[in-house]
Design an enzyme around this catalytic site. Structure first.
Site, PDB file in Angstrom:
ATOM      1  CG  ASP A 163     -65.192-114.572 -76.667  1.00 52.92           C
ATOM      2  OD1 ASP A 163     -65.251-115.225 -75.602  1.00 52.92           O
ATOM      3  OD2 ASP A 163     -65.695-114.994 -77.726  1.00 52.92           O
TER       4      ASP A 163
HETATM    5  C1  BGC Z   1     -66.915-117.910 -76.492  1.00 53.77           C
HETATM    6  C2  BGC Z   1     -67.964-117.020 -75.872  1.00 53.77           C
HETATM    7  C3  BGC Z   1     -68.256-117.439 -74.464  1.00 53.77           C
HETATM    8  C4  BGC Z   1     -66.966-117.440 -73.671  1.00 53.77           C
HETATM    9  C5  BGC Z   1     -67.142-117.811 -72.213  1.00 53.77           C
HETATM   10  C6  BGC Z   1     -65.704-118.068 -75.584  1.00 53.77           C
HETATM   11  O1  BGC Z   1     -64.847-119.048 -76.071  1.00 53.77           O
HETATM   12  O2  BGC Z   1     -66.525-117.382 -77.739  1.00 53.77           O
HETATM   13  O3  BGC Z   1     -69.134-117.046 -76.657  1.00 53.77           O
HETATM   14  O4  BGC Z   1     -69.199-116.583 -73.877  1.00 53.77           O
HETATM   15  O5  BGC Z   1     -66.068-118.360 -74.260  1.00 53.77           O
HETATM   16  O6  BGC Z   1     -67.400-119.147 -72.015  1.00 53.77           O
END
Ligand code: BGC
Length: 721
Positions: free
Chosen positions: A247
């Protein structure tokens, strides 16, 4: 490949939003040309994406194509209801179709990888990201995970409208302490396997091409550096053979978790089996030295890079790096009439009618209606959080949709009645930027609403949270209507006119006052770009509501976590009246039951369940039994009913839940029609992970329960011997 080029493939920066012609001269353009980038994400539009790809293919030494990701979470430009809402349809075909359409639109604009499905089970309505998942049940969550992977990936990503899914967030992100986002998670392994892992495992089995790590710790070790999770469980136990991405900057965050410096956390992630670094740049900064010092082997790097390159092969990018970049499709296949009609139809399946005294709903479109509330004329809120590709200002507000449905807008009266939040700063932080605040004092807004209500026969109150009050970093400690909205609602109820409450929320909220005092209450979540029309379809009776809750609605925050599939205590309270029972497991000041249980939802018609039958009262451990139940629509409207089957293992080597959903079916019934719904109980439905984490069926007695909700079932006994 040189070591640098390999490490470059493991790097996933956010796409910079630069004018197309300038990309080549930007930092990211230079990085791509130098082979320091494996993919980019959250870029919108073929023009820019083509330019990035061209630099990778033509200007980097090896010409390896980039992979383009995006959070296409519940639709691209055609936005479907938020995932929690979609789950309330219990309609696997509709959910698969929503993912299919999302994939076809996203892929028309160059996206070949979506950061979805989010399959984190959650019993935490305080946690804003409960909006992004399928609620509290692992079996339903698993079926939805499969449907979404099928929808996105189609026939294995062969066609140019089939994209790669990324299952997130592995693991247990939905169980943060106190419901506070990113907070500590701690649970036993048997609980992980029995109550939280099923959807991740199902998505892996369905062939999902990639997985994303979660921000939280699992057993004290951040997921992004957790080898047990990513190697022992995901790959070795479940056979997942795709690639794993972190993530957002999650490797760097392991330093804040207290796991050491940049080298330590990078090494932990590689050792765990985490292949790609999203947005953090940690791998880029550290891996070369780690290999030079022998702390990470080049074979480990090769393994990670091979998985990433394999994904690009599977997507067909080596055959044609521009496979997904098709300006003609981009111009003609996004936000089409057909896609919007599908979104509207599907949205109407997601609303949950919680209460409907005296059949107040549906309303006649010929009456005089006062539409009141901060969400009544708030088009930007309809689509909900994570609508990255949505075009702002394009979709309609409830007010516009109602006016059209009523044909004659002179019978529709509107007042805002209250701002979303009493506090302006809170509103700015928790709602869409372009939500216009009414500067007048709260009392004046209510007075205006009452004057407007005076003109109508019925009041429709459109109240709730702002769209961005759920989703990431949107935890709440209080779950009732925010700001002055409760005062507004009470004032509307006090007029004595019939009130219909449309509750907008991205989570289960606390509605004790509403349940007692408002004659009709429907939860409409955030229903997507076509949501306003879908709400009108249901309010005016074109469609009967058919959604059922996939997360229990609590009476108070104090009851949380509250979920239907709990264990028994040694001292359960009786089913009698809700008075306190000393030395029993209950509260001095609250019932233990939810306000509205899992699986619950009303319709404009009524359904009658006949007696359930088992094909046999006994089953061999490798056998099966068919359970059937006749369900009749004995009202006067066509509608769909979701028939649910639960089991309980009465005696086992460890305590087992009082009820667990194992099967469900959504059936459409015409007035007067009866259908017999059948489910086949298999050994897997009666098995569980024991304290050695072996998946076992322990022979003995089981209760098989069938009904319209988790709280309303008939029961038959099944013996396994
Ligand atoms: C979130 C994810 C997301 C990623 C990319 C993160 O802050 O937890 O769910 O896919 O950002 O945008």
């Amino acid at each position: 490949m040189t070591l640098d080029e390999k490490i470059g493939q493991m790097n996933l920066p956010v796409g910079a939003d630069i004018v197309t012609g300038d990309i080549m001269n930007s930092d990211i353009g230079a990085d791509i040309a130098a082979g320091r980038v494996g993919g980019v994400f959250n870029m919108k539009g073929c023009g820019k994406i083509r330019e990035y790809q061209r630099i990778a293919v033509e200007n980097s030494r090896l010409g390896i194509p980039l992979i383009f990701g995006m959070d296409v979470v519940h639709g691209y430009e055609t936005v479907f209801p938020i995932p929690l809402a979609l789950s309330c349809s219990w309609d696997m075909d509709a959910i698969e179709e929503s993912a299919r359409i999302a994939a076809s639109e996203a892929s028309a604009a160059g996206i070949c990888w979506t950061f979805s499905p989010m399959v984190d089970i959650s019993r935490e309505p305080r946690w804003g990201r409960v909006a992004e998942g399928a609620g509290e049940d692992p079996r339903l969550g698993a079926e939805i995970a499969r449907a979404m992977v099928r929808g996105y990936q189609g026939r294995n990503m062969e066609a140019d409208d089939e994209i790669m899914a990324c299952v997130k967030h592995f693991a247990l992100y939905g169980a943060p302490e106190g419901g506070r986002d990113y907070n500590t998670v701690d649970m036993s392994r048997q609980r992980m396997f029995n109550e939280y892992f099923e959807p991740y495992k199902a998505a892996a089995e369905e062939g999902a091409g990639s997985f994303m790590t979660s921000f939280n710790v699992v057993d004290g070790i951040p997921a992004s550096g957790n080898r047990w999770l990513f190697t022992d469980v995901l790959r070795d136990l479940w056979g997942f053979d795709g690639f794993v991405v972190t993530d957002y900057a999650a490797i760097n965050e392991m330093m804040v978790h207290g796991l050491g410096g940049p080298d330590d956390v990078s090494k932990m992630a590689v050792d765990a089996g985490v292949d790609m670094d999203m947005a953090g740049g940690s791998y880029l900064a550290t891996l070369k030295n780690l290999v030079a010092s022998g702390k990470v082997s080049e074979e480990q790097i090769d393994t990670a890079v091979r998985r990433i390159l394999e994904a690009k092969y599977r997507l067909g990018l080596f055959d044609n790096p521009y496979k997904y970049i098709n300006p003609e499709r981009e111009a003609t296949q996004i936000y089409t009439q057909a896609n919007r009609e599908a979104a509207r139809r599907i949205a109407a399946e997601t609303f949950v009618l919680l209460k409907n005294n005296g059949n107040l709903l549906p309303l006649s479109a010929d009456g005089k209606i006062a539409l009141i509330g901060p969400l009544a004329d708030a088009a930007t809120h309809m689509q909900g959080m994570w609508s990255v590709a949505a075009v702002p200002g394009r979709n309609r507000s409830l007010r516009t949709a109602f006016a059209e449905a009523m044909a004659d807008s002179s019978r529709l009266f509107y007042a805002k009645g209250a701002n979303l939040y009493g506090d302006a700063e809170m509103e700015a932080g928790a709602s869409m930027a372009n939500c216009i605040r009414d500067p007048r004092p709260a009392g004046e807004l209510v007075a205006e609403a009452l004057a407007v209500a005076e003109k109508a026969d019925v009041i429709v109150a459109a109240l709730g949270e702002g769209a961005e009050s759920s989703g990431e970093s949107a935890s709440r400690a209080f779950l009732q209507l925010p700001g002055n909205q409760m005062e507004l609602l009470k004032a509307l109820v006090a007029t004595g006119k019939p009130v219909v409450l449309l509750n907008f929320s991205g989570r289960p909220t606390v509605m004790t006052y509403e349940a007692e005092n408002v004659p009709a209450v429907m939860n409409v979540w955030y229903a997507g770009s076509e949501g306003a029309d879908a709400i009108a379809d249901v309010v005016f009776g074109k469609v009967s509501p058919s959604g059922k809750l996939t997360a229990s609605m609590p009476r108070s925050v104090g009851q949380i976590p509250l979920y239907y599939n709990h264990l028994n205590t040694g001292r359960p309270r009786s089913d009698g009246p809700a008075v306190f029972e000393k030395y029993r497991s209950n509260y001095l000041d609250s019932p233990v039951t939810p306000l509205f249980p899992f699986g619950y939802g009303l319709s404009y018609t009524t359904f009658a369940y006949g007696p359930m039958k088992l094909s046999s009262a006994a089953m061999a451990p490798d056998g099966s039994v068919v359970v059937s139940v006749p369900v009749a629509n004995n009202g006067s409207r066509a509608a769909a009913e979701v028939v649910q089957l639960y089991v309980r293992d009465l005696v086992a080597s460890m305590s087992r839940p009082v009820k667990e959903l194992k099967h469900f079916e959504r059936v459409e019934l015409q007035p007067g029609e009866t259908k017999t719904v059948s489910f086949t109980i298999t050994p897997a439905d009666l098995s569980f992970y024991n304290s050695n984490l072996e998946f076992v069926l322990e022979p003995g007695e089981f209760d098989i329960m069938v009904g319209p909700s988790s709280a309303e079932v008939q029961t038959a006994r099944l013996t396994v011997r």
